[in-house]
Design an enzyme around this catalytic site. Structure first.
Site, PDB file in Angstrom:
ATOM      1  N   HIS A   1     151.000  40.163  19.149  1.00 44.13           N
ATOM      2  CA  HIS A   1     149.837  39.537  19.801  1.00 44.13           C
ATOM      3  C   HIS A   1     148.715  40.546  19.984  1.00 44.13           C
ATOM      4  O   HIS A   1     148.048  40.551  21.022  1.00 44.13           O
ATOM      5  CB  HIS A   1     150.242  38.916  21.145  1.00 44.13           C
ATOM      6  CG  HIS A   1     150.971  37.608  21.009  1.00 44.13           C
ATOM      7  ND1 HIS A   1     150.378  36.465  20.523  1.00 44.13           N
ATOM      8  CD2 HIS A   1     152.263  37.283  21.271  1.00 44.13           C
ATOM      9  CE1 HIS A   1     151.272  35.479  20.503  1.00 44.13           C
ATOM     10  NE2 HIS A   1     152.422  35.942  20.938  1.00 44.13           N
TER      11      HIS A   1
ATOM     12  N   ASP B   1     156.220  39.690  23.815  1.00 40.84           N
ATOM     13  CA  ASP B   1     156.762  38.421  23.308  1.00 40.84           C
ATOM     14  C   ASP B   1     156.428  38.230  21.825  1.00 40.84           C
ATOM     15  O   ASP B   1     155.470  38.802  21.301  1.00 40.84           O
ATOM     16  CB  ASP B   1     156.191  37.245  24.109  1.00 40.84           C
ATOM     17  CG  ASP B   1     154.673  37.249  24.128  1.00 40.84           C
ATOM     18  OD1 ASP B   1     154.083  38.354  24.259  1.00 40.84           O
ATOM     19  OD2 ASP B   1     154.064  36.172  24.009  1.00 40.84           O
ATOM     20  N   GLU B   2     157.229  37.397  21.190  1.00 40.29           N
ATOM     21  CA  GLU B   2     156.932  36.856  19.864  1.00 40.29           C
ATOM     22  C   GLU B   2     156.533  37.910  18.823  1.00 40.29           C
ATOM     23  O   GLU B   2     155.517  37.759  18.136  1.00 40.29           O
ATOM     24  CB  GLU B   2     155.834  35.777  19.979  1.00 40.29           C
ATOM     25  CG  GLU B   2     156.268  34.596  20.831  1.00 40.29           C
ATOM     26  CD  GLU B   2     155.228  33.469  20.885  1.00 40.29           C
ATOM     27  OE1 GLU B   2     155.645  32.302  20.871  1.00 40.29           O
ATOM     28  OE2 GLU B   2     154.012  33.753  20.931  1.00 40.29           O
ATOM     29  N   VAL B   3     157.301  38.957  18.724  1.00 42.64           N
ATOM     30  CA  VAL B   3     157.098  39.931  17.644  1.00 42.64           C
ATOM     31  C   VAL B   3     157.831  39.386  16.423  1.00 42.64           C
ATOM     32  O   VAL B   3     159.052  39.271  16.445  1.00 42.64           O
ATOM     33  CB  VAL B   3     157.672  41.306  18.047  1.00 42.64           C
ATOM     34  CG1 VAL B   3     157.541  42.293  16.893  1.00 42.64           C
ATOM     35  CG2 VAL B   3     156.982  41.823  19.306  1.00 42.64           C
TER      36      VAL B   3
ATOM     37  N   GLU C   1     161.582  38.593  25.898  1.00 36.96           N
ATOM     38  CA  GLU C   1     162.009  39.191  24.637  1.00 36.96           C
ATOM     39  C   GLU C   1     162.294  40.680  24.760  1.00 36.96           C
ATOM     40  O   GLU C   1     162.928  41.270  23.881  1.00 36.96           O
ATOM     41  CB  GLU C   1     160.945  38.988  23.548  1.00 36.96           C
ATOM     42  CG  GLU C   1     160.883  37.569  22.997  1.00 36.96           C
ATOM     43  CD  GLU C   1     159.813  36.749  23.662  1.00 36.96           C
ATOM     44  OE1 GLU C   1     159.585  36.963  24.884  1.00 36.96           O
ATOM     45  OE2 GLU C   1     159.202  35.899  22.984  1.00 36.96           O
TER      46      GLU C   1
END
Lengths: 679, 679
Positions: free
Chosen positions: B251, B314-316, B366
């Site tokens: 992000h 988050d969300e790697v 995460e």
């Protein structure tokens, strides 16, 4: 407006489009064209000619407003493209040299819109500000997109002085209220903010030369010099001049609290807490007064850049002058016949001080006197006589009589007052009538309700002062005024939001759907009746329904239009008569009144409106019956006629300082029923 | 809340009074007393004990709000009287030493109100801030005056972390929006503003060390350091901690646009304009990254005084890591089995940097990894598993799963999510669950509609996190929520005003009375369905009805309550059934729909809702018929059953990205009718 002549040539569809425009004030000339300019994400602007920084900031604000009106996001930096690139809106500002806010600024503009683009051209920057407001008012939407109707507009104001006067002394108004009102003024092309900064109840601006003025005379409520500068600059950015008023020699209690030695009577003095005309007054016989005024005006002249400076001059009751042996001796030494001569002497001295600081003097019409220098401008508030007299005596003059917003008259009333409609003047004399000002005196306004007293009615006055004299269709004015009122709301003005918040407060923060509908039938009484109804002080809460309801009732006006139509057509079973019945039965049907009655039961602030609710029910009932008589063409029995006459008389007496505005159309129905011939 | 037990002892009139209180969040203990404290022009306050300047400014704001709630004017300077003078409100703040906004601040307070006065006592300043909000919420009016019910309140929060997270990256939110949300948070006693300042779509804070961050990564939309300081100070004044979030290593597109050398892949990069999970990612194998982070975090640590610092995590998606030979080599050198190990390495380095600058690290769930230092706090957004796991692994943890405001769930849904209602944890583990945060992600919010997505629903989450676990009556929550929503409006929040302004825009600035009623039957679809319905970009206008309608339909909820009552009582001709009929017929009766249809005809933004209007009419018609079957206890014919089942299926498919919320209660009526026994 030359539209009317042009419309005869229009295709019917163009005529229909015309009736969909919401321009206010209406432009001098408007020619409808075929087609529409689409407003979408490709919106762009170029600027050619004069790049006055105020034009650039006006364009940035305009872009923000296009975004707000359409919901299409775009960054000003990408919308403004360098000329000679093609752009949706091309702005050409001539190099005519002038100060943007000079009283003789050229406010004219030409706006031409085709399917391919819009072009706004002016001789000078002020015109750009006016033209951009027109451009924004033209934005509409249809089945395809946001758009602007193709149109050619040539526009200029009829009067060059179109002002709003706000009294911040009797009730304090914080900076944000002033700024919002300036936004409103700019939106309807007004150009003078007349700022009533001192009176018996408060001195409202920081003086560094005489700090006791704000320390002792303001209760802590005053504008710092930094705030004044910010407001002046905010106004000038919007093409609005700021004229300060320091009322003198009367209406000076707050000033004299700080400097009692300036009065004719020793004191002590206290800030005035009630309303009216009071005795404290400057002593024109003292040389020290002029020393004070010279320093004070010098300081304020630097703070307010406009060439005009208002020194009040109204309502000097002369009691302190009569009570002082010193002043009496001065008068006889100077061979003054009366206090009017003494005030004229004061004004002559004052005018010289102002002139020395580069200012032209303005005053209320009481300053008129054969000895008053012709360069002094007069503001007429007490009647057309002073307007005529001023013009004849060679003074520039503006009209405020008929534009007093605190009298709570409908927009149509103010709209009918025309400073150019004065008989018996030569052309030269007429030319001295340079405009008018709406006046918001502050006995009964605070930050909660000032905007609902100023807006939207002031937009009708703005149109009267800008648009051609023959623009005077009242129904069309109201059609556009309702639209403009919503536009002002979107612009951030709080005339609607604060009105709702006040009603919600009165109802203990409950749901107010029905109470709001009821409130919309009522109007507040004006300054005089309220003053007579009870003793008010500056600290009296303005938290009752009378303080919240709008100065005019749109619902009653709609009903009135329907009644007028029915009576003219003598048609009592048409669709509009059905609407009349529907509006009236809502207030007879007890089922639907339960919500209001429950709120009344629970709120001390609503208790006083109980008889008003009964009155509205009675009026609606009688109106309903009158319509039935009219429909059947049966003359009502005598008892009914007496009863209804009694009801109408009672309806004209204020209850809780309000009046049921629907009494007016209902009266028409009752009178028409009573006038039916015997069968 | 201990009220329930106490109410058994109450006189009936006291119990009735209780139901008139509108406290939200509900206090831990509340005891009703006889009598009322009158609030009038004599209102006064004394302060004893700790004179923290934030207490003084909180009292000044409180006085302004008493004035706004009552319309009674008074100057703060005359209301605050020196102790030990008698005063209407006596404030006693203990000398317990603490930083007012420290995460372990003591927020408890005692408020005792009698006929003679109110006394607010706390151990420390934060409690004063909370208690003053309760004091303000208690102000009501009756037939006599404004008043506060005599009451004894002992209150403290159940969870010490009650946050609101706002994403200002995907859509920019100007300073005034942030300030208004802080006002709203303070009103419902929330204490953490989690500020999501960077993401793929924008980097939103000025860095002086790395100015390219805002110059290249923000499109010009960023907070200056002066603005950040002002916002932090505004929040701290209201007892709200500000936690900045700089999301990393994923992000980070906007950051990498400015400094592409921090990524694993050379670029070039551009600010992301769409929504989702994207590849650009920091390269944890580069030592230069940690040099950058040390300087950057050092700068930001000084700007944000709170001990906590959020680093996202988050969300790697790991695509860049997998694509880089360098990173792969680094992983095998370090013996990392997968990208999760690599991210854990990054987080360990990051935590050390934060610790060196005096900060505790927080991240999204995460980041959980056996190697993660126990001092790192976890924010659980993907489910209760991560909440439980974090607590078991020894991390402090807060819950956000179930508090995602962009999912457009009703307040009752969020209200039902309880971070303390977790089975299978030891007491020690449970104690690590320290609260929760409502999350406002910004794919579909801009300054026009963000407030209507946050408020009033967030007040229900605030209550869940503050009030005792057994406060969970949903109808009573809604009764108070409707009231609090109006209070927030009076406080200046724009969830209602902007909602109306958006609908007015959609309708071409026409009158929208009926369209607003219709909009109140609809709800927007949440993030997922909207993403799937069409391709959105950050520059796509959010100017449609789906962007304007409230996330939940009060009208439908009221209808649902009536339907529930009717079905439980099996009473179909009672007053509530009459109300159901009335609500439904309004949408069948074509006469009353004319206004909406006319607006639809004239607006491209309304065209898409035509099938929704038809759907609502069909649903209302079927609901009406179902009620008739229920009343007559006659089973509907099979054809009707098939038709209505088909209608209900169709009603669950979004139209114009909205759903007709009234389908839910109508479905209940239809199903009850279909379940009638054959006769």
């Amino acid at each position: 407006m030359i539209i009317t002549a042009f419309l005869a040539l229009c295709t019917p569809s163009l005529a229909a489009e015309q009736s969909n425009l919401h321009l206010m004030p209406a432009p001098e000339q408007l020619e409808l064209r075929q087609g529409k300019l689409r407003i979408n994400g490709n919106f762009s602007v170029t600027i050619a000619g004069n790049h006055d920084p105020r034009i650039i900031s006006a364009i940035s604000r305009m872009i923000q407003r296009v975004q707000q009106k359409t919901g299409i996001p775009f960054a000003p930096s990408t919308v403004i493209v360098p000329a000679p690139q093609e752009a949706v809106l091309q702005i050409h500002c001539g190099d005519k040299k002038e100060t943007i806010n000079h009283p003789t600024a050229d406010e004219s503009y030409q706006l031409e819109v085709t399917e391919r683009g819009a072009r706004l051209s002016t001789a000078s920057p002020t015109g750009i500000l006016r033209g951009l407001e027109t451009f924004l008012q033209l934005i509409d939407l249809d089945k395809e997109s946001f758009f602007i109707q193709a149109v050619k507009i040539e526009d200029r104001p009829r009067f060059r002085w179109r002002g709003l006067h706000i009294d911040v002394s009797r009730h304090w108004q914080p900076v944000d209220v002033i700024l919002r009102n300036l936004d409103g003024m700019a939106a309807v092309k007004m150009n003078v903010f007349h700022w009533h900064l001192s009176d018996d109840q408060g001195f409202r601006v920081e003086s560094r030369k005489f700090p006791k003025l704000q320390l002792k005379g303001s209760d802590g409520n005053f504008y710092t010099q930094a705030e004044v500068k910010m407001i002046v600059s905010y106004a000038y950015d919007r093409g609005i001049r700021v004229i300060p008023e320091f009322d003198m020699p009367g209406h000076t209690t707050a000033l004299i609290v700080a400097y009692p030695e300036l009065a004719g009577v020793p004191g002590p003095y206290q800030i005035e807490r009630s309303w009216g005309v009071f005795d404290p007054c400057m002593d024109p016989s003292k040389e020290s007064l002029y020393v004070f005024l010279n320093t004070f005006i010098g300081e304020m002249a630097a703070l307010f850049p406009d060439p005009y400076f208002h020194t009040g001059g109204d309502e000097v009751n002369g009691k302190q002058w009569d009570a002082s042996a010193r002043i009496k001796a001065f008068k006889s030494r100077k061979k003054f016949k009366n206090n009017s001569d003494l005030q004229a002497y004061f004004n002559q001295r004052l005018q010289k001080i102002l002139a020395a600081h580069g200012k032209k003097m303005i005053g209320w019409n009481e300053i008129l006197h054969p000895a008053l220098p012709k360069s002094v401008m007069v503001q007429s508030w007490q009647g057309q006589n002073s307007l005529i007299e001023s013009a004849r005596m060679g003074h520039d003059v503006i009209l405020s009589r008929g534009y007093y917003l605190d009298h709570m008259r409908p927009a149509s009333f103010h709209y009918g007052i025309d400073p150019g409609d004065i008989a018996g003047l030569t052309n030269e004399e007429s030319a001295r009538i340079i405009g008018g000002e709406a006046c918001m005196w502050a006995e009964f306004v605070n930050p909660d309700n000032i905007e609902s007293r100023i807006w939207p009615r002031t937009a009708a006055i703005a149109e009267r002062l800008w648009s051609p004299q023959d623009v005077k269709d009242v129904r069309d004015m109201y059609r556009r005024l309702e639209y403009v009122s919503r536009e002002l709301d979107a612009l951030g003005l709080k005339h609607q939001d604060n009105h709702l918040a006040m009603i919600r407060r009165i109802a203990g923060n409950q749901s107010i759907i029905r109470l709001k509908q009821f409130a919309d039938l009522l109007v507040p009484t004006g300054l005089g009746p309220r003053q007579r109804s009870r003793k008010y002080y500056s600290y009296t809460p303005l938290n009752r329904l009378v303080d919240a309801v709008f100065p005019e009732s749109d619902t009653s006006r709609h009903l009135n239009d329907l009644v007028d139509d029915a009576l003219i057509k003598k048609s009592y079973s048409s669709e509009s008569s059905l609407l009349i019945r529907e509006m009236l039965t809502g207030w007879i049907d007890h089922e639907s009144l339960i919500e209001i009655k429950m709120l009344i039961e629970e709120s001390f602030l609503l208790e006083e409106i109980k008889p008003l609710l009964e009155m509205v029910t009675e009026l609606s009932q009688k109106g309903f019956e009158a319509l039935r008589y009219l429909e059947s063409q049966e003359k009502p029995p005598e008892a009914w006629q007496i009863e209804s006459a009694d009801l109408l008389t009672r309806s004209e007496k204020p209850i809780a300082e309000m009046l049921p505005a629907i009494a007016i159309p209902i009266k028409k129905l009752i009178e028409a029923a009573n006038a039916l011939p015997e069968r």
